[in-house]
Motif scaffolding. Sequence first.
Motif, PDB file in Angstrom:
ATOM      1  N   CYS A  44     -10.065 -58.778  -1.030  1.00  0.00           N
ATOM      2  CA  CYS A  44     -10.380 -57.161  -1.377  1.00  0.00           C
ATOM      3  C   CYS A  44     -11.053 -57.077  -2.725  1.00  0.00           C
ATOM      4  N   LEU A  45     -10.929 -58.102  -3.677  1.00  0.00           N
ATOM      5  CA  LEU A  45     -11.391 -57.909  -4.770  1.00  0.00           C
ATOM      6  C   LEU A  45     -13.071 -58.324  -4.402  1.00  0.00           C
ATOM      7  N   ILE A  46     -13.268 -59.485  -3.737  1.00  0.00           N
ATOM      8  CA  ILE A  46     -14.387 -59.594  -3.269  1.00  0.00           C
ATOM      9  C   ILE A  46     -15.272 -58.506  -2.634  1.00  0.00           C
ATOM     10  N   CYS A  47     -14.700 -58.177  -1.762  1.00  0.00           N
ATOM     11  CA  CYS A  47     -15.206 -56.756  -1.104  1.00  0.00           C
ATOM     12  C   CYS A  47     -15.474 -55.701  -2.180  1.00  0.00           C
ATOM     13  N   SER A  48     -14.805 -55.429  -3.182  1.00  0.00           N
ATOM     14  CA  SER A  48     -14.785 -54.403  -4.220  1.00  0.00           C
ATOM     15  C   SER A  48     -15.981 -54.789  -5.072  1.00  0.00           C
ATOM     16  N   ALA A  49     -16.206 -55.886  -5.173  1.00  0.00           N
ATOM     17  CA  ALA A  49     -17.606 -56.617  -6.028  1.00  0.00           C
ATOM     18  C   ALA A  49     -18.718 -56.333  -5.228  1.00  0.00           C
ATOM     19  N   TRP A  50     -18.702 -56.621  -4.122  1.00  0.00           N
ATOM     20  CA  TRP A  50     -20.011 -56.361  -3.340  1.00  0.00           C
ATOM     21  C   TRP A  50     -20.300 -54.906  -3.072  1.00  0.00           C
ATOM     22  N   LEU A  51     -19.051 -54.122  -2.889  1.00  0.00           N
ATOM     23  CA  LEU A  51     -19.505 -52.530  -2.667  1.00  0.00           C
ATOM     24  C   LEU A  51     -20.045 -52.271  -3.818  1.00  0.00           C
ATOM     25  N   GLY A  52     -19.436 -52.576  -5.127  1.00  0.00           N
ATOM     26  CA  GLY A  52     -19.690 -51.964  -6.448  1.00  0.00           C
ATOM     27  C   GLY A  52     -21.216 -52.338  -6.760  1.00  0.00           C
ATOM     28  N   GLY A  59     -28.091 -46.551  -6.085  1.00  0.00           N
ATOM     29  CA  GLY A  59     -28.064 -45.438  -7.145  1.00  0.00           C
ATOM     30  C   GLY A  59     -26.942 -44.295  -6.566  1.00  0.00           C
ATOM     31  N   GLU A  60     -25.907 -44.704  -5.801  1.00  0.00           N
ATOM     32  CA  GLU A  60     -24.899 -43.852  -5.646  1.00  0.00           C
ATOM     33  C   GLU A  60     -23.816 -43.685  -6.568  1.00  0.00           C
ATOM     34  N   ASN A  61     -24.331 -42.929  -7.648  1.00  0.00           N
ATOM     35  CA  ASN A  61     -23.446 -43.018  -8.957  1.00  0.00           C
ATOM     36  C   ASN A  61     -22.230 -42.228  -8.789  1.00  0.00           C
ATOM     37  N   ALA A  62     -22.212 -40.965  -8.010  1.00  0.00           N
ATOM     38  CA  ALA A  62     -21.089 -40.002  -7.911  1.00  0.00           C
ATOM     39  C   ALA A  62     -20.108 -40.928  -7.273  1.00  0.00           C
ATOM     40  N   ILE A  63     -20.209 -41.176  -6.112  1.00  0.00           N
ATOM     41  CA  ILE A  63     -19.511 -42.234  -5.366  1.00  0.00           C
ATOM     42  C   ILE A  63     -19.055 -43.421  -6.179  1.00  0.00           C
ATOM     43  N   VAL A  89     -13.757 -63.252 -13.282  1.00  0.00           N
ATOM     44  CA  VAL A  89     -15.151 -63.044 -13.605  1.00  0.00           C
ATOM     45  C   VAL A  89     -15.444 -61.852 -12.250  1.00  0.00           C
ATOM     46  N   LEU A  90     -15.012 -62.066 -11.123  1.00  0.00           N
ATOM     47  CA  LEU A  90     -15.272 -60.900 -10.127  1.00  0.00           C
ATOM     48  C   LEU A  90     -14.749 -59.765 -10.782  1.00  0.00           C
ATOM     49  N   ALA A  91     -13.553 -59.688 -11.151  1.00  0.00           N
ATOM     50  CA  ALA A  91     -12.958 -58.443 -11.742  1.00  0.00           C
ATOM     51  C   ALA A  91     -13.975 -57.701 -12.935  1.00  0.00           C
ATOM     52  N   CYS A  92     -14.535 -58.568 -13.548  1.00  0.00           N
ATOM     53  CA  CYS A  92     -15.543 -58.155 -14.490  1.00  0.00           C
ATOM     54  C   CYS A  92     -16.687 -57.721 -14.139  1.00  0.00           C
ATOM     55  N   MET A  93     -17.466 -58.135 -12.996  1.00  0.00           N
ATOM     56  CA  MET A  93     -18.286 -57.679 -12.387  1.00  0.00           C
ATOM     57  C   MET A  93     -18.073 -56.393 -11.607  1.00  0.00           C
ATOM     58  N   CYS A  94     -16.962 -56.291 -10.944  1.00  0.00           N
ATOM     59  CA  CYS A  94     -16.640 -54.906 -10.455  1.00  0.00           C
ATOM     60  C   CYS A  94     -16.494 -53.745 -11.509  1.00  0.00           C
ATOM     61  N   LEU A  95     -15.919 -54.166 -12.537  1.00  0.00           N
ATOM     62  CA  LEU A  95     -15.884 -53.213 -13.984  1.00  0.00           C
ATOM     63  C   LEU A  95     -17.420 -52.838 -14.187  1.00  0.00           C
ATOM     64  N   TYR A  96     -18.140 -53.918 -14.389  1.00  0.00           N
ATOM     65  CA  TYR A  96     -19.461 -53.527 -14.987  1.00  0.00           C
ATOM     66  C   TYR A  96     -20.296 -52.807 -13.777  1.00  0.00           C
ATOM     67  N   ASN A  97     -20.316 -53.145 -12.698  1.00  0.00           N
ATOM     68  CA  ASN A  97     -21.062 -52.279 -11.524  1.00  0.00           C
ATOM     69  C   ASN A  97     -20.326 -50.918 -11.367  1.00  0.00           C
ATOM     70  N   TYR A  98     -19.232 -50.732 -11.433  1.00  0.00           N
ATOM     71  CA  TYR A  98     -18.742 -49.315 -10.991  1.00  0.00           C
ATOM     72  C   TYR A  98     -18.734 -48.584 -12.385  1.00  0.00           C
ATOM     73  N   THR A  99     -18.918 -48.955 -13.452  1.00  0.00           N
ATOM     74  CA  THR A  99     -18.930 -48.224 -14.745  1.00  0.00           C
ATOM     75  C   THR A  99     -20.466 -48.084 -15.228  1.00  0.00           C
ATOM     76  N   SER A 100     -21.032 -49.042 -15.216  1.00  0.00           N
ATOM     77  CA  SER A 100     -22.602 -48.869 -15.834  1.00  0.00           C
ATOM     78  C   SER A 100     -23.321 -49.875 -15.127  1.00  0.00           C
ATOM     79  N   GLY A 101     -23.116 -50.716 -14.244  1.00  0.00           N
ATOM     80  CA  GLY A 101     -24.046 -51.371 -13.744  1.00  0.00           C
ATOM     81  C   GLY A 101     -25.248 -51.074 -12.917  1.00  0.00           C
ATOM     82  N   LYS A 102     -26.158 -51.906 -12.896  1.00  0.00           N
ATOM     83  CA  LYS A 102     -27.446 -51.741 -12.113  1.00  0.00           C
ATOM     84  C   LYS A 102     -27.570 -52.271 -10.768  1.00  0.00           C
TER      85      LYS A 102
END
Length: 104
Positions: A44-52, A59-63, A89-102
């Motif tokens: 589920c963490l892997i799926c979250s990282a991919w989705l993020g 560019g789906e910022n609102a969602i 590391v995956l958790a860090c990627m998730c946080l980055y992508n969901y909060t400010s990632g590109k």
Amino acid sequence: MMQDTEISTWSNKSARAIIKIGVPFISALAKGMQSKVKGTSQDCLICSAWLGSELAALGENAIRYFVCEILLHDIASHLHPGNELGERVLACMCLYNYTSGKGK
């Protein structure tokens, strides 16, 4: 190169389909990350990282921020020093992508 394009297209379409499902899918993902079964929570963490990553790339910022609100606590639980390095590391990627990632 052709295969990379096909994979990227498939990945984008899959992310858009998940966006349409919305809260039920994201809630299930959060519940999966809470699982005591290590494989389930990691998957589920892997799926979250991919989705993020996909949401950031699309560019789906609102969602993306909405999903972050639902998943943030469960993602953060994978940052504990007792967890495997790859999981943190995956958790860090998730946080980055969901909060400010590109994204990718």
